[in-house]
Write a protein that holds these residues in place. Structure first.
Motif, PDB file in Angstrom:
ATOM      1  N   ARG A 129       0.827  -1.217   0.000  1.00 58.26           N
ATOM      2  CA  ARG A 129       0.000   0.000   0.000  1.00 58.26           C
ATOM      3  C   ARG A 129       0.860   1.265   0.000  1.00 58.26           C
ATOM      4  O   ARG A 129       0.505   2.263  -0.641  1.00 58.26           O
ATOM      5  CB  ARG A 129      -0.957  -0.016   1.177  1.00 58.26           C
ATOM      6  CG  ARG A 129      -2.054  -1.051   0.946  1.00 58.26           C
ATOM      7  CD  ARG A 129      -3.126  -0.989   1.974  1.00 58.26           C
ATOM      8  NE  ARG A 129      -4.148  -1.983   1.664  1.00 58.26           N
ATOM      9  CZ  ARG A 129      -4.902  -2.568   2.551  1.00 58.26           C
ATOM     10  NH1 ARG A 129      -4.796  -2.250   3.826  1.00 58.26           N
ATOM     11  NH2 ARG A 129      -5.795  -3.458   2.188  1.00 58.26           N
ATOM     12  N   LEU A 130       1.986   1.221   0.704  1.00 59.26           N
ATOM     13  CA  LEU A 130       2.897   2.366   0.659  1.00 59.26           C
ATOM     14  C   LEU A 130       3.416   2.581  -0.765  1.00 59.26           C
ATOM     15  O   LEU A 130       3.543   3.717  -1.232  1.00 59.26           O
ATOM     16  CB  LEU A 130       4.057   2.174   1.638  1.00 59.26           C
ATOM     17  CG  LEU A 130       3.709   2.371   3.110  1.00 59.26           C
ATOM     18  CD1 LEU A 130       4.831   1.852   4.007  1.00 59.26           C
ATOM     19  CD2 LEU A 130       3.426   3.844   3.396  1.00 59.26           C
ATOM     20  N   ALA A 131       3.687   1.487  -1.460  1.00 60.90           N
ATOM     21  CA  ALA A 131       4.127   1.586  -2.857  1.00 60.90           C
ATOM     22  C   ALA A 131       3.023   2.187  -3.724  1.00 60.90           C
ATOM     23  O   ALA A 131       3.293   3.015  -4.603  1.00 60.90           O
ATOM     24  CB  ALA A 131       4.538   0.208  -3.382  1.00 60.90           C
ATOM     25  N   ASP A 132       1.774   1.771  -3.471  1.00 57.20           N
ATOM     26  CA  ASP A 132       0.644   2.339  -4.224  1.00 57.20           C
ATOM     27  C   ASP A 132       0.626   3.856  -4.116  1.00 57.20           C
ATOM     28  O   ASP A 132       0.474   4.563  -5.118  1.00 57.20           O
ATOM     29  CB  ASP A 132      -0.697   1.811  -3.692  1.00 57.20           C
ATOM     30  CG  ASP A 132      -0.975   0.367  -4.062  1.00 57.20           C
ATOM     31  OD1 ASP A 132      -0.274  -0.186  -4.931  1.00 57.20           O
ATOM     32  OD2 ASP A 132      -1.898  -0.212  -3.455  1.00 57.20           O
ATOM     33  N   VAL A 133       0.775   4.337  -2.904  1.00 57.70           N
ATOM     34  CA  VAL A 133       0.671   5.772  -2.650  1.00 57.70           C
ATOM     35  C   VAL A 133       1.869   6.529  -3.214  1.00 57.70           C
ATOM     36  O   VAL A 133       1.726   7.608  -3.779  1.00 57.70           O
ATOM     37  CB  VAL A 133       0.542   6.040  -1.130  1.00 57.70           C
ATOM     38  CG1 VAL A 133       0.654   7.523  -0.820  1.00 57.70           C
ATOM     39  CG2 VAL A 133      -0.774   5.487  -0.617  1.00 57.70           C
ATOM     40  N   THR A 134       3.056   5.963  -3.086  1.00 54.67           N
ATOM     41  CA  THR A 134       4.247   6.705  -3.491  1.00 54.67           C
ATOM     42  C   THR A 134       4.507   6.692  -4.988  1.00 54.67           C
ATOM     43  O   THR A 134       4.934   7.709  -5.531  1.00 54.67           O
ATOM     44  CB  THR A 134       5.508   6.195  -2.762  1.00 54.67           C
ATOM     45  OG1 THR A 134       5.649   4.797  -2.992  1.00 54.67           O
ATOM     46  CG2 THR A 134       5.446   6.488  -1.274  1.00 54.67           C
ATOM     47  N   GLY A 135       4.254   5.555  -5.671  1.00 55.37           N
ATOM     48  CA  GLY A 135       4.594   5.582  -7.091  1.00 55.37           C
ATOM     49  C   GLY A 135       4.310   4.341  -7.900  1.00 55.37           C
ATOM     50  O   GLY A 135       4.911   4.148  -8.959  1.00 55.37           O
ATOM     51  N   THR A 153       6.837  -1.724 -11.577  1.00 55.51           N
ATOM     52  CA  THR A 153       7.374  -0.455 -11.104  1.00 55.51           C
ATOM     53  C   THR A 153       8.790  -0.240 -11.618  1.00 55.51           C
ATOM     54  O   THR A 153       9.165   0.884 -11.975  1.00 55.51           O
ATOM     55  CB  THR A 153       7.308  -0.382  -9.564  1.00 55.51           C
ATOM     56  OG1 THR A 153       5.969  -0.699  -9.154  1.00 55.51           O
ATOM     57  CG2 THR A 153       7.667   0.999  -9.054  1.00 55.51           C
ATOM     58  N   LEU A 154       9.573  -1.308 -11.700  1.00 51.28           N
ATOM     59  CA  LEU A 154      10.921  -1.188 -12.267  1.00 51.28           C
ATOM     60  C   LEU A 154      10.872  -0.745 -13.724  1.00 51.28           C
ATOM     61  O   LEU A 154      11.720   0.037 -14.166  1.00 51.28           O
ATOM     62  CB  LEU A 154      11.676  -2.515 -12.135  1.00 51.28           C
ATOM     63  CG  LEU A 154      12.188  -2.832 -10.736  1.00 51.28           C
ATOM     64  CD1 LEU A 154      12.622  -4.280 -10.637  1.00 51.28           C
ATOM     65  CD2 LEU A 154      13.326  -1.891 -10.350  1.00 51.28           C
ATOM     66  N   VAL A 155       9.893  -1.218 -14.478  1.00 53.45           N
ATOM     67  CA  VAL A 155       9.737  -0.768 -15.869  1.00 53.45           C
ATOM     68  C   VAL A 155       9.533   0.743 -15.895  1.00 53.45           C
ATOM     69  O   VAL A 155      10.106   1.444 -16.732  1.00 53.45           O
ATOM     70  CB  VAL A 155       8.572  -1.509 -16.568  1.00 53.45           C
ATOM     71  CG1 VAL A 155       8.203  -0.835 -17.881  1.00 53.45           C
ATOM     72  CG2 VAL A 155       8.931  -2.970 -16.796  1.00 53.45           C
ATOM     73  N   ALA A 156       8.752   1.260 -14.958  1.00 57.74           N
ATOM     74  CA  ALA A 156       8.498   2.707 -14.896  1.00 57.74           C
ATOM     75  C   ALA A 156       9.768   3.497 -14.567  1.00 57.74           C
ATOM     76  O   ALA A 156       9.848   4.677 -14.892  1.00 57.74           O
ATOM     77  CB  ALA A 156       7.412   3.009 -13.867  1.00 57.74           C
ATOM     78  N   ALA A 210      10.841   5.370  -4.746  1.00 57.36           N
ATOM     79  CA  ALA A 210      10.372   5.038  -3.396  1.00 57.36           C
ATOM     80  C   ALA A 210       9.470   3.808  -3.446  1.00 57.36           C
ATOM     81  O   ALA A 210       9.558   2.929  -2.581  1.00 57.36           O
ATOM     82  CB  ALA A 210       9.626   6.214  -2.780  1.00 57.36           C
ATOM     83  N   ALA A 211       8.619   3.739  -4.468  1.00 57.48           N
ATOM     84  CA  ALA A 211       7.740   2.571  -4.609  1.00 57.48           C
ATOM     85  C   ALA A 211       8.561   1.302  -4.802  1.00 57.48           C
ATOM     86  O   ALA A 211       8.237   0.257  -4.224  1.00 57.48           O
ATOM     87  CB  ALA A 211       6.781   2.777  -5.773  1.00 57.48           C
ATOM     88  N   VAL A 212       9.647   1.380  -5.586  1.00 51.68           N
ATOM     89  CA  VAL A 212      10.526   0.223  -5.768  1.00 51.68           C
ATOM     90  C   VAL A 212      11.085  -0.221  -4.416  1.00 51.68           C
ATOM     91  O   VAL A 212      11.108  -1.416  -4.102  1.00 51.68           O
ATOM     92  CB  VAL A 212      11.669   0.534  -6.772  1.00 51.68           C
ATOM     93  CG1 VAL A 212      12.776  -0.517  -6.695  1.00 51.68           C
ATOM     94  CG2 VAL A 212      11.121   0.617  -8.191  1.00 51.68           C
ATOM     95  N   GLY A 213      11.521   0.726  -3.597  1.00 49.92           N
ATOM     96  CA  GLY A 213      12.044   0.388  -2.264  1.00 49.92           C
ATOM     97  C   GLY A 213      11.009  -0.323  -1.409  1.00 49.92           C
ATOM     98  O   GLY A 213      11.309  -1.351  -0.771  1.00 49.92           O
TER      99      GLY A 213
END
Length: 182
Positions: A12-18, A69-72, A30-33
């Motif tokens: 969910r943190l990844a959803d919100v960040t990126g 997310t890595l693709v992004a 940040a989402a990758v992290g």
């Protein structure tokens, strides 16, 4: 349950960040992290009980979300490796429960993303083969759920990408295969 809650929290943190495809703050790094932490927690949970299919599915989902997310972030080589690993894992899950709709949908999405990445790299033959595999999984979902929904949206996206390969390569046989599936 605490570790499973941690998997969900990082996701969910990844959803919100990126995380791509959702409204977010635009910070893909940040989402990758967060998704790396999500994957680590999911892998630990799965290692504690390798027979827990839900934990194994959490690993599959974490890999899928991390790869997207890595693709992004343009880390396409790493994303491709994660997609290949995750696709194989999802298909092993599917072997244990061949009619499971969640597993079938994930298998379709993994193959679609593999097709996308291969096509972006100019490997249209492998891209088309991945799209064929994705559509085969989509057909299995359709057999279980003829009403449409998620599988229809996924299969439509695969067909659009597949048709773009046929058009850009001017491959008439490929175009006919795509047309037969429409």
């Amino acid at each position: 349950y605490a570790k499973h809650d941690l998997v969900i929290a990082y996701s969910r943190l990844a959803d919100v960040t990126g995380y791509p495809g959702w409204p977010n703050l635009g910070d893909h790094e940040a989402a990758v992290g967060y998704l790396r932490k999500c994957l680590t927690a999911a892998e630990q949970l799965s290692a504690e009980d390798p027979t827990d299919q839900n934990a194994r599915f959490d690993v599959s989902m974490a890999r899928l979300r991390l790869a997207k997310t890595l693709v992004a972030t343009s880390a396409r080589d790493e994303a491709l490796g994660i997609l290949r690993t995750g696709s194989a894992e999802t298909e092993r899950l599917l072997a244990s429960d061949p009619q499971n709709k969640r597993y079938l949908l994930n298998a379709e999405i993994y193959r679609q993303l593999l097709g996308d990445e291969c096509s972006r790299a100019g490997d249209f033959t492998t891209g088309a083969a991945e799209y064929e595999r994705a559509l085969a999984f989509g057909e299995r979902v359709r057999a279980r759920d003829p009403s449409g929904g998620t599988w229809l949206a996924n299969s439509t996206m695969v067909l659009v990408s597949y048709s773009q390969i046929a058009e850009s390569t001017r491959d008439r046989a490929m175009a006919e295969r795509v047309e037969q599936r429409i």
